[in-house]
Write an enzyme that holds these catalytic residues in place. Structure first.
Site, PDB file in Angstrom:
ATOM      1  N   ARG A  44       0.983  -1.237  -0.042  1.00  0.00           N
ATOM      2  CA  ARG A  44       0.115   0.033   0.121  1.00  0.00           C
ATOM      3  C   ARG A  44       0.825   1.250   0.075  1.00  0.00           C
ATOM      4  O   ARG A  44       2.125   1.060   0.150  1.00  0.00           O
ATOM      5  CB  ARG A  44      -1.013  -0.113   1.094  1.00  0.00           C
ATOM      6  CG  ARG A  44      -0.614  -0.783   2.439  1.00  0.00           C
ATOM      7  CD  ARG A  44       0.232  -0.222   3.269  1.00  0.00           C
ATOM      8  NE  ARG A  44       0.039   1.167   3.403  1.00  0.00           N
ATOM      9  CZ  ARG A  44       1.160   2.145   3.739  1.00  0.00           C
ATOM     10  NH1 ARG A  44       2.326   1.568   3.769  1.00  0.00           N
ATOM     11  NH2 ARG A  44       0.911   3.430   3.742  1.00  0.00           N
ATOM     12  N   GLY A  45       0.328   2.403  -0.069  1.00  0.00           N
ATOM     13  CA  GLY A  45       1.020   3.758  -0.389  1.00  0.00           C
ATOM     14  C   GLY A  45       1.109   4.056  -1.893  1.00  0.00           C
ATOM     15  O   GLY A  45       1.477   3.063  -2.593  1.00  0.00           O
ATOM     16  N   ALA A  46       0.945   5.113  -2.068  1.00  0.00           N
ATOM     17  CA  ALA A  46       0.827   5.439  -3.555  1.00  0.00           C
ATOM     18  C   ALA A  46       1.832   5.062  -4.580  1.00  0.00           C
ATOM     19  O   ALA A  46       1.960   4.414  -5.423  1.00  0.00           O
ATOM     20  CB  ALA A  46       0.490   6.954  -3.749  1.00  0.00           C
ATOM     21  N   ARG A  79      -7.307  -0.144  -6.841  1.00  0.00           N
ATOM     22  CA  ARG A  79      -7.495   0.708  -5.939  1.00  0.00           C
ATOM     23  C   ARG A  79      -7.919   2.098  -6.490  1.00  0.00           C
ATOM     24  O   ARG A  79      -6.970   2.487  -7.243  1.00  0.00           O
ATOM     25  CB  ARG A  79      -6.421   0.944  -4.748  1.00  0.00           C
ATOM     26  CG  ARG A  79      -6.474  -0.050  -3.775  1.00  0.00           C
ATOM     27  CD  ARG A  79      -5.668   0.039  -2.670  1.00  0.00           C
ATOM     28  NE  ARG A  79      -6.221   0.843  -1.504  1.00  0.00           N
ATOM     29  CZ  ARG A  79      -5.495   1.475  -0.557  1.00  0.00           C
ATOM     30  NH1 ARG A  79      -4.519   1.020  -0.393  1.00  0.00           N
ATOM     31  NH2 ARG A  79      -6.458   2.087   0.554  1.00  0.00           N
ATOM     32  N   GLN A 119      -2.203   2.227   9.896  1.00  0.00           N
ATOM     33  CA  GLN A 119      -0.656   2.407   9.238  1.00  0.00           C
ATOM     34  C   GLN A 119       0.428   3.087   9.939  1.00  0.00           C
ATOM     35  O   GLN A 119       1.720   2.954   9.959  1.00  0.00           O
ATOM     36  CB  GLN A 119      -0.807   2.882   8.035  1.00  0.00           C
ATOM     37  CG  GLN A 119      -1.351   2.206   6.829  1.00  0.00           C
ATOM     38  CD  GLN A 119      -3.019   2.631   6.866  1.00  0.00           C
ATOM     39  OE1 GLN A 119      -3.550   2.820   7.999  1.00  0.00           O
ATOM     40  NE2 GLN A 119      -3.442   2.584   5.792  1.00  0.00           N
ATOM     41  N   ASP A 173      -2.021  10.775  -2.079  1.00  0.00           N
ATOM     42  CA  ASP A 173      -2.482   9.672  -2.964  1.00  0.00           C
ATOM     43  C   ASP A 173      -2.835  10.162  -4.641  1.00  0.00           C
ATOM     44  O   ASP A 173      -2.837   9.765  -5.515  1.00  0.00           O
ATOM     45  CB  ASP A 173      -3.809   8.682  -2.623  1.00  0.00           C
ATOM     46  CG  ASP A 173      -3.284   7.954  -1.697  1.00  0.00           C
ATOM     47  OD1 ASP A 173      -2.947   8.275  -0.555  1.00  0.00           O
ATOM     48  OD2 ASP A 173      -3.245   6.896  -1.944  1.00  0.00           O
ATOM     49  N   ASN A 222      -5.642  12.450   0.709  1.00  0.00           N
ATOM     50  CA  ASN A 222      -4.716  11.373   1.462  1.00  0.00           C
ATOM     51  C   ASN A 222      -5.482  10.713   2.438  1.00  0.00           C
ATOM     52  O   ASN A 222      -6.736  10.898   2.495  1.00  0.00           O
ATOM     53  CB  ASN A 222      -3.612  12.417   2.139  1.00  0.00           C
ATOM     54  CG  ASN A 222      -2.415  11.429   2.693  1.00  0.00           C
ATOM     55  OD1 ASN A 222      -1.991  10.568   2.044  1.00  0.00           O
ATOM     56  ND2 ASN A 222      -2.265  11.590   3.892  1.00  0.00           N
ATOM     57  N   LYS A 223      -4.849   9.832   3.148  1.00  0.00           N
ATOM     58  CA  LYS A 223      -5.530   8.940   4.136  1.00  0.00           C
ATOM     59  C   LYS A 223      -6.560   9.526   4.959  1.00  0.00           C
ATOM     60  O   LYS A 223      -6.182  10.876   5.157  1.00  0.00           O
ATOM     61  CB  LYS A 223      -4.392   8.286   5.027  1.00  0.00           C
ATOM     62  CG  LYS A 223      -4.775   7.414   6.258  1.00  0.00           C
ATOM     63  CD  LYS A 223      -5.563   6.135   5.594  1.00  0.00           C
ATOM     64  CE  LYS A 223      -5.307   5.600   4.565  1.00  0.00           C
ATOM     65  NZ  LYS A 223      -6.318   4.587   3.647  1.00  0.00           N
TER      66      LYS A 223
HETATM   67  O1  MRU Z   1      -4.401   3.097   2.264  1.00  0.00           O
HETATM   68  P1  MRU Z   1      -2.819   3.460   2.165  1.00  0.00           P
HETATM   69  O2  MRU Z   1      -1.873   2.812   3.286  1.00  0.00           O
HETATM   70  O3  MRU Z   1      -2.571   3.012   0.788  1.00  0.00           O
HETATM   71  O4  MRU Z   1      -2.777   5.035   2.164  1.00  0.00           O
HETATM   72  C1  MRU Z   1      -1.444   5.518   2.164  1.00  0.00           C
HETATM   73  C2  MRU Z   1      -1.684   6.904   2.259  1.00  0.00           C
HETATM   74  O5  MRU Z   1      -2.711   7.639   2.433  1.00  0.00           O
HETATM   75  C3  MRU Z   1      -0.037   7.519   2.066  1.00  0.00           C
HETATM   76  O6  MRU Z   1      -0.047   8.944   2.693  1.00  0.00           O
HETATM   77  C4  MRU Z   1       0.108   7.855   0.472  1.00  0.00           C
HETATM   78  O7  MRU Z   1      -0.295   6.983  -0.340  1.00  0.00           O
HETATM   79  C5  MRU Z   1       1.442   8.422   0.205  1.00  0.00           C
HETATM   80  S1  MRU Z   1       2.627   7.207   0.481  1.00  0.00           S
HETATM   81  C6  MRU Z   1       4.157   7.734   0.319  1.00  0.00           C
END
Ligand code: MRU
Length: 353
Positions: free
Chosen positions: A47-49, A90, A197, A238, A248-249
């Protein structure tokens, strides 16, 4: 490189660190086709963009390798189908589409006239995306150094470190670069409900890096700003719309509002691959809605009454007016973002040739 890789290509398969098991277990999954990669993205093994962008590119490389196509056009059609499956995994992080589009554009080159060439180019592009991500994050971290005081209390949300990227991290890379440059940083780590996370992954990464930190519940940041004092917030993203609105999250928007109320600078760390100039503002960013079970349960335990109605948006949009600056690998964008972001994306595109 970190001693743990979120993703790597090894002997023709994709190895992913299963982030669902951290911090208690370090186990890798070996994935051999694009469907397994799409499922791993959906289920948040990775996970993470930026990390899911690289994963999608490697998913296409796997699809190219296992397709039985004898003709280039048949292989191109197979890869378009594979890309559609990966793209649907996603919706919010634009890096997923960005990486797929980049590989597909390269494969569209009519000079590639055999299936062997197409397979080799798909894998080479995936490697290029992965390697570029690490360089990008290091540059982004260095660009942010002037924004971090020599002694700084910082609030961070979610996980944006080596785990969320191919290596080094974005917002956590900003913190890491400051620490490596001997700044005394202390990180307040938002636990980040519901998938934790922050508590599980960011705290794990920061302890391995030796960065002082304190885990707090998401609602505690206002109290910490009022009673302890916070110098800045830095978060990842994201997708950034052309006007600077940033997805973002979930919980990022709340943090930005609290930061604004306390006069605390609020920074977004955004590789240019996360900036989507095709979207005018945050209202057009698709927000992923995840399963209710992530909210109703903590681990195996149900915490809500039977039948409780639940909403579980995985991301929120922070309006650009609450963002002090957007830090990219090409430089720092300040308001008005429409102009400053477009200029940095243009520079990045020229650099990629
Ligand atoms: O749902 P996730 O864990 O994929 O969400 C991740 C985030 O919101 C991060 O802040 C974003 O993807 C940037 S990761 C460098």
């Amino acid at each position: 490189m970190s001693t743990y890789a979120s993703i790597e290509w090894k002997n023709g398969v994709v190895r992913m660190l299963d982030q669902r098991l951290l911090p208690h277990r370090t186990a890798y999954l070996e994935l051999t086709d694009e469907h397994a990669v799409a499922a791993a993205i959906r289920d948040m093994v990775i996970r993470g963009a930026p990390a899911i962008g690289a994963a999608a590119a490697y998913g296409l490389a796997l699809a190219a390798a296992r397709s039985g196509a004898a003709e280039p056009e048949t292989l191109r059609a197979d890869l378009a189908t594979a890309a559609a499956a990966l793209r649907a995994a996603r919706p919010t992080a634009v890096n997923l589409s960005w990486a797929l589009n980049r590989v597909l554009a390269r494969l569209a080159d009519p000079a590639l006239s055999t299936v062997e060439e197409l397979r080799a180019v798909a894998l080479a592009q995936a490697h290029a995306i992965a390697e570029e991500d690490v360089r990008t994050n290091r540059r982004l971290g260095l660009n942010a150094l002037p924004l971090v005081p020599d002694k700084a209390n910082i609030v961070h949300h979610c996980n944006t470190g080596a785990l969320a990227t191919v290596d080094y991290g974005t917002a956590l890379g900003v913190i890491r670069a400051a620490h490596e440059h001997h700044k005394q940083v202390h990180v307040f780590v938002d636990e980040t409900r519901p998938r934790l996370q922050g508590a599980r992954l960011t705290a794990w990464e920061l302890s391995r890096l030796g960065v002082p930190h304190t885990v707090i519940v998401d609602g505690a940041s206002g109290h910490i700003m009022r009673t302890v004092g916070v110098d800045l917030c830095v978060v990842g993203c994201d997708r950034v719309a052309a006007n600077g609105d940033t997805a973002n999250k979930i919980g990022t928007y709340n943090l930005a509002l609290v930061a604004c109320a306390h006069g605390v600078p609020f920074y977004v760390a955004a590789p240019t691959s996360t900036i989507d100039l095709s979207i005018a503002d945050g209202d057009a960013i698709p927000i992923e809605e995840r399963a209710a079970g992530e909210v109703t349960h903590v681990g195996e335990e149900q915490v809500t009454p039977d039948g409780a109605r639940v909403a579980n948006p995985a991301f929120d949009v922070t309006p650009a007016r609450y963002i002090t600056a957007i830090i990219t690998e090409m430089g720092i964008a300040y308001p008005p973002y429409r102009e400053s972001l477009a200029a940095l994306v243009e520079q990045a595109n020229q650099g990629r040739g």
